[in-house]
Design an enzyme around this catalytic site. Sequence first.
Site, PDB file in Angstrom:
ATOM      1  N   LYS A 285       0.841  -1.203   0.000  1.00 44.04           N
ATOM      2  CA  LYS A 285       0.000   0.000   0.000  1.00 44.04           C
ATOM      3  C   LYS A 285       0.872   1.248   0.000  1.00 44.04           C
ATOM      4  CE  LYS A 285      -3.738   2.063   2.796  1.00 44.04           C
ATOM      5  NZ  LYS A 285      -4.607   1.849   3.979  1.00 44.04           N
TER       6      LYS A 285
ATOM      7  N   SER B 261      -9.229   2.093   3.098  1.00 45.07           N
ATOM      8  CA  SER B 261      -8.312   2.826   2.252  1.00 45.07           C
ATOM      9  C   SER B 261      -7.290   1.937   1.556  1.00 45.07           C
ATOM     10  CB  SER B 261      -7.568   3.857   3.101  1.00 45.07           C
ATOM     11  OG  SER B 261      -6.796   3.194   4.090  1.00 45.07           O
TER      12      SER B 261
ATOM     13  N   SER C 267      -9.884  -0.011   7.301  1.00 44.04           N
ATOM     14  CA  SER C 267      -9.204   0.079   6.010  1.00 44.04           C
ATOM     15  C   SER C 267      -8.613  -1.215   5.495  1.00 44.04           C
ATOM     16  CB  SER C 267      -8.096   1.135   6.068  1.00 44.04           C
ATOM     17  OG  SER C 267      -8.650   2.427   6.009  1.00 44.04           O
TER      18      SER C 267
END
Lengths: 434, 434
Positions: free
Chosen positions: A76, A146, A170
């Site tokens: 990420k 996210s 997330s």
Amino acid sequence: MTQPNLLSASEAVARMRAGQLSVEDLALSCFARIDARDAVVKGWVALDRDRVLVQARELDRLGPRGPLHGLPIAVKDVIQTQDLPTRHNSPLYQDSFPAIDAGCVRTLRAAGALIFGKTDTTEFAATVRGGRSRNPHDSARTPGGSSSGSAAVVADCQVPIGLGTQTGGSTIRPASFCGVYALKATWGAINREGLKMLSPTLDTLGLYARSVADLDLLADVFDLEDRVSPKAVALAGARVAACRSPVWPKAEAATRAAFDTGIALLRRAGADVVDLDLPPLFDTLPDHHTAVMHGEARATFLSEDRFDHARLHDDFRAMVENRRRISKAALLEAYDVAAQGRMAFDAIAADFDAVLTPSAVGEAPVGEGTGDASFNSMWTLLHVPVVNLPGFVGPAGMPVGLSLVAGRYRDRHLLGMAKIIGPLFEAQGATHAR
Amino acid sequence: MTQPNLLSASEAVARMRAGQLSVEDLALSCFARIDARDAVVKGWVALDRDRVLVQARELDRLGPRGPLHGLPIAVKDVIQTQDLPTRHNSPLYQDSFPAIDAGCVRTLRAAGALIFGKTDTTEFAATVRGGRSRNPHDSARTPGGSSSGSAAVVADCQVPIGLGTQTGGSTIRPASFCGVYALKATWGAINREGLKMLSPTLDTLGLYARSVADLDLLADVFDLEDRVSPKAVALAGARVAACRSPVWPKAEAATRAAFDTGIALLRRAGADVVDLDLPPLFDTLPDHHTAVMHGEARATFLSEDRFDHARLHDDFRAMVENRRRISKAALLEAYDVAAQGRMAFDAIAADFDAVLTPSAVGEAPVGEGTGDASFNSMWTLLHVPVVNLPGFVGPAGMPVGLSLVAGRYRDRHLLGMAKIIGPLFEAQGATHAR
């Protein structure tokens, strides 16, 4: 033979260690899948193929050494990597090349992993404004956020493992929306150094995979250890708490159906499933989660605001300016009630082999927003381990997951429970893309 | 006129803002002091004079903009800086140039500060093995640790402000040993992103200065805010708790005398000083601090150990291998008791305008070790703000400080109390080098 990119991490590592598959061939197979699918899924924000292939050949030359030898991992883009930019989906960090890997990335590299590329995130992993990535099951829908890109590329079989983060929901929500397994470990169990900070009380690394065995492989590498050594539990006679949680009224039909089906499947397998109504203190935790996240984000983003107020998105200026008017007294109350909640939940959860609870309000929504973290935030605040189990199918044909939860530092026990419950739910059919 | 390097931060900033002192002249004055003293004090581990002077002239050209315009600041070498190496006094990081400033450094730069150089630290701010720096009052003695260099160079008037960190007693103890003011703010009040992580539950930025007004200036820049707006308190009638704390038996004669003198001075000024014996729960906090620090360090240093086990000092391998055998159950108990302690102490401290307690066991010891953090670790675990007040003189002629403590998020109130109590103690004579 199965295409290498479709192998789970455990299968791929076993083949590479046995000399049946080269690191380069696995990487090339992943790139072929990316070539076929990236225009739709758009999970990657930085990918340096030449560098990956050089490293793959070097790993082939060295031969198997670490437990993750040659394993492609998506990272990420709020997690620092020394050989790729770390942009946080923010205009302030477009040229940002950290000199040092995040602690988790360095640990994975030392175990032989092949850090493949960086994946899409909402800005600073702190908003519900979507990035560019799309749900691999339906590109009209969000993969969740996210940790959008990591969940999407693992679900799409572009790589076997992805790293996310969780401060609200997330990691677990995107896993539910995309149909993959995920572990949010006990707070503090995995080093968070080099992850963009949002809320130090809440920020946690998240792990994505397509099997529980893969999560176990990573748990070994990260040296996860329980408060007491886990014992093997049989599904027949297992004590499972069905916890609708204080936010149950938000559950949509897809989640309600998955929850009912999950309970029925567990009972059919002989588990003793009982309803768990949490004490009133827990009703206050969603609001306290908000107070902690925004109260701490105020200090976190002060430096970005002072450095480049003009280009910082107004979402973050609002945090720094404390537009929600969260007082320090409210922040302290949130800390203290959360601490009481942690003690209380550990005691409650000790009576069960696992707690079953929703992973998301429903299927992945259509459009740009990344969905609602209501079913995740309480568990994040409680610091407990959470595993998303995929398998259920919603009315739109999209994946719906359920969460397994245990008390703090029962991560290994929880993975053991996920290993026996996962196949029951997977048989419902909606997991990763094939 | 006073030599510019001898000015406090507030005085220097006022003169620079008024055009009475150029940033370059202040920097040159600091360099002259460093030239005269660095061979003895050895506080700096990285100093790029050309870069500092270029930046100083640029600040002069731009003119005063920020509240810290032109202010030289020393940065402990576990805090990332984009234009200087960040080596953590570790062989693993000798070539380490982070691409991004730590959050606190960026906030200070945005306020106009002149980041002067990096200062000596014990390895990873996590041991009591000394670095190279020496106490400016007596070079046979330690400046304390782990923020050794920042405390020493501020005490020696080489720069007006220094940044440290505190996980046990790494900010307050050196302040006591060197005779300077220091603030360890409430946990979480100042962003810790870009500080080497040791223990996320404990790690806190620390600030060094030669006056309370200077700490107030920094508190403004870091946007510190209390749980309730602080009111002005007069010394006459102020309620002060004298807290010997659970580790009082460790206090040496120097600290016992300073504590008694401090109480007598406060009483003479009309303060109402009462003894505070903390409930039994607090007796367990020093051990719980150890469990948290070492329990969390295990996860923190895993990546360094996996990356370069051979060159990592055995102190850190011991943490990763958990040679102290701190179980996860012990870690969780420490978390939970600490949380109860925070609530209890906030309630106790609310009855007082300030709590007075020792800053160190005694004067700075002779030799390489950096001293004992026993009087600090409980407060770090409690997350409360602590200010070191210098002034007392021990039998060897070395500085001895006392700490003022308040409940969480009463930092501004505590600075207000330090402002009225500080001059009483400073009149005892042992502060920074002249």
